[in-house]
Motif scaffolding. Structure first.
Motif, PDB file in Angstrom:
ATOM      1  N   ALA A  36       0.829  -1.207   0.000  1.00 47.09           N
ATOM      2  CA  ALA A  36       0.000   0.000   0.000  1.00 47.09           C
ATOM      3  C   ALA A  36       0.864   1.257   0.000  1.00 47.09           C
ATOM      4  O   ALA A  36       0.548   2.240  -0.686  1.00 47.09           O
ATOM      5  N   HIS A  37       1.958   1.214   0.754  1.00 47.80           N
ATOM      6  CA  HIS A  37       2.847   2.378   0.817  1.00 47.80           C
ATOM      7  C   HIS A  37       3.546   2.618  -0.517  1.00 47.80           C
ATOM      8  O   HIS A  37       3.649   3.769  -0.985  1.00 47.80           O
ATOM      9  N   ARG A  38       4.003   1.542  -1.153  1.00 48.78           N
ATOM     10  CA  ARG A  38       4.667   1.702  -2.453  1.00 48.78           C
ATOM     11  C   ARG A  38       3.677   2.171  -3.522  1.00 48.78           C
ATOM     12  O   ARG A  38       4.031   2.939  -4.419  1.00 48.78           O
ATOM     13  N   LEU A  39       2.416   1.725  -3.426  1.00 47.19           N
ATOM     14  CA  LEU A  39       1.402   2.176  -4.389  1.00 47.19           C
ATOM     15  C   LEU A  39       1.210   3.689  -4.328  1.00 47.19           C
ATOM     16  O   LEU A  39       0.977   4.342  -5.354  1.00 47.19           O
ATOM     17  N   LYS A  40       1.303   4.243  -3.118  1.00 49.13           N
ATOM     18  CA  LYS A  40       1.102   5.678  -2.948  1.00 49.13           C
ATOM     19  C   LYS A  40       2.349   6.482  -3.309  1.00 49.13           C
ATOM     20  O   LYS A  40       2.248   7.663  -3.649  1.00 49.13           O
ATOM     21  N   SER A  41       3.502   5.864  -3.223  1.00 46.67           N
ATOM     22  CA  SER A  41       4.750   6.615  -3.392  1.00 46.67           C
ATOM     23  C   SER A  41       5.355   6.496  -4.786  1.00 46.67           C
ATOM     24  O   SER A  41       6.309   7.212  -5.101  1.00 46.67           O
ATOM     25  N   GLU A  42       4.824   5.602  -5.619  1.00 39.31           N
ATOM     26  CA  GLU A  42       5.366   5.494  -6.970  1.00 39.31           C
ATOM     27  C   GLU A  42       4.305   4.985  -7.947  1.00 39.31           C
ATOM     28  O   GLU A  42       3.252   4.490  -7.544  1.00 39.31           O
ATOM     29  N   ASP A  43       4.582   5.132  -9.221  1.00 36.44           N
ATOM     30  CA  ASP A  43       3.675   4.718 -10.280  1.00 36.44           C
ATOM     31  C   ASP A  43       3.945   3.256 -10.636  1.00 36.44           C
ATOM     32  O   ASP A  43       5.044   2.917 -11.086  1.00 36.44           O
ATOM     33  N   PHE A  44       2.936   2.394 -10.439  1.00 34.04           N
ATOM     34  CA  PHE A  44       3.104   0.966 -10.697  1.00 34.04           C
ATOM     35  C   PHE A  44       2.863   0.592 -12.155  1.00 34.04           C
ATOM     36  O   PHE A  44       2.878  -0.589 -12.511  1.00 34.04           O
ATOM     37  N   GLU A  45       2.648   1.581 -12.995  1.00 40.03           N
ATOM     38  CA  GLU A  45       2.429   1.315 -14.418  1.00 40.03           C
ATOM     39  C   GLU A  45       3.603   0.525 -15.012  1.00 40.03           C
ATOM     40  O   GLU A  45       3.405  -0.405 -15.798  1.00 40.03           O
ATOM     41  N   VAL A  46       4.822   0.878 -14.611  1.00 43.48           N
ATOM     42  CA  VAL A  46       6.004   0.215 -15.175  1.00 43.48           C
ATOM     43  C   VAL A  46       6.067  -1.261 -14.772  1.00 43.48           C
ATOM     44  O   VAL A  46       6.626  -2.085 -15.504  1.00 43.48           O
ATOM     45  N   TYR A  47       5.494  -1.601 -13.631  1.00 40.95           N
ATOM     46  CA  TYR A  47       5.500  -3.000 -13.181  1.00 40.95           C
ATOM     47  C   TYR A  47       4.399  -3.804 -13.874  1.00 40.95           C
ATOM     48  O   TYR A  47       4.634  -4.925 -14.333  1.00 40.95           O
ATOM     49  N   PHE A  48       3.202  -3.217 -13.962  1.00 41.74           N
ATOM     50  CA  PHE A  48       2.092  -3.936 -14.578  1.00 41.74           C
ATOM     51  C   PHE A  48       2.248  -4.068 -16.094  1.00 41.74           C
ATOM     52  O   PHE A  48       1.663  -4.965 -16.703  1.00 41.74           O
TER      53      PHE A  48
END
Length: 233
Positions: free
Chosen positions: A133-145
């Motif tokens: 949850a913390h990483r979701l708020k602090s960075e864009d997960f587009e590059v992972y998905f």
């Protein structure tokens, strides 16, 4: 008519007409205009319920429901934009596991801790625990998905260990307090309900928590711990 039926009728009207004046005009007949000779007066009589061919709706009810429906529409659109996994054709087990947890981690229904063990770009074996949850708020997960990058533990995550250099660090996050001096191993205390998450594979994970190993080709090892808070909001 009960309250739910009344709301449904108002909602139907609100979605059909852009403004309250458009609604009033729809209730005015040509005969009304012929005899009254004043559109403003005709609208006023409809608003008061003395004229009209349909449902009587007060201006404040129309405008409040119009605003509420617009807020709900914008919130839904924002939520869809926020979910970076939405619309992705995810074939890999680990990415699918992250996707099904994304919304609940964003809204606080679930708090997931991700354990990953793999090699970094220098070929060194690393492992660590990630507050999802913390990483979701602090960075864009587009590059992972999208598969452009792999999610890996960092020295700023809940814990990080480099097996080659034997460097170990840990950090509390807005969601978890790290308990590193426990003789039986690393523990995480969820700050919302103060429940302990035990990440030792030989122990039970704790109250309202589950441990789910993920079969994946992306990493040497991946495990997701899901904690559901029982604290009332």
């Amino acid at each position: 008519m009960d309250q739910d039926d009344g709301l449904t009728a108002v909602d139907n009207i609100v979605t059909q007409f852009n403004t309250y004046e458009d609604f009033l005009d729809s209730q005015i007949t040509t005969v009304d205009l012929f005899y009254l000779e004043d559109e403003g007066l005709a609208r006023q009589l409809v608003e008061l319920g003395y004229r009209g061919t349909g449902e009587v709706v007060k201006r404040e009810d129309f405008e409040s429901r119009k605003a509420a429906i617009e807020i709900a529409r914008l919130a839904e659109r924002t939520q869809k934009k926020t979910l970076t996994s939405a619309g992705k054709n995810l074939q890999e087990n680990f990415l699918r596991a992250l996707a099904v947890r994304e919304e609940d981690n964003r809204n606080g229904k679930v708090s997931s801790v991700i354990f990953i063990r793999d090699r970094n770009s220098h070929g060194q074996e690393i492992s660590g625990y990630i507050d999802y949850a913390h990483r979701l708020k602090s960075e864009d997960f587009e590059v992972y998905f999208t598969g452009k990058k792999r999610l890996l533990p960092r020295s700023t995550d809940l814990s990080f260990y480099n097996w080659d250099s034997q460097v170990a660090v840990w950090n509390s996050t807005p969601n978890y307090q790290v308990i590193a001096d426990n003789p039986e191993g690393l523990l995480f205390k969820y700050k919302r309900d103060r429940k302990i998450l035990n990440v030792d594979p030989k122990a039970l994970p704790g109250d309202n928590s589950t441990r789910i190993p993920i079969q994946t080709e992306l990493y040497i090892q991946a495990v997701i711990f899901d904690h559901v808070s029982r604290r009332k909001t």
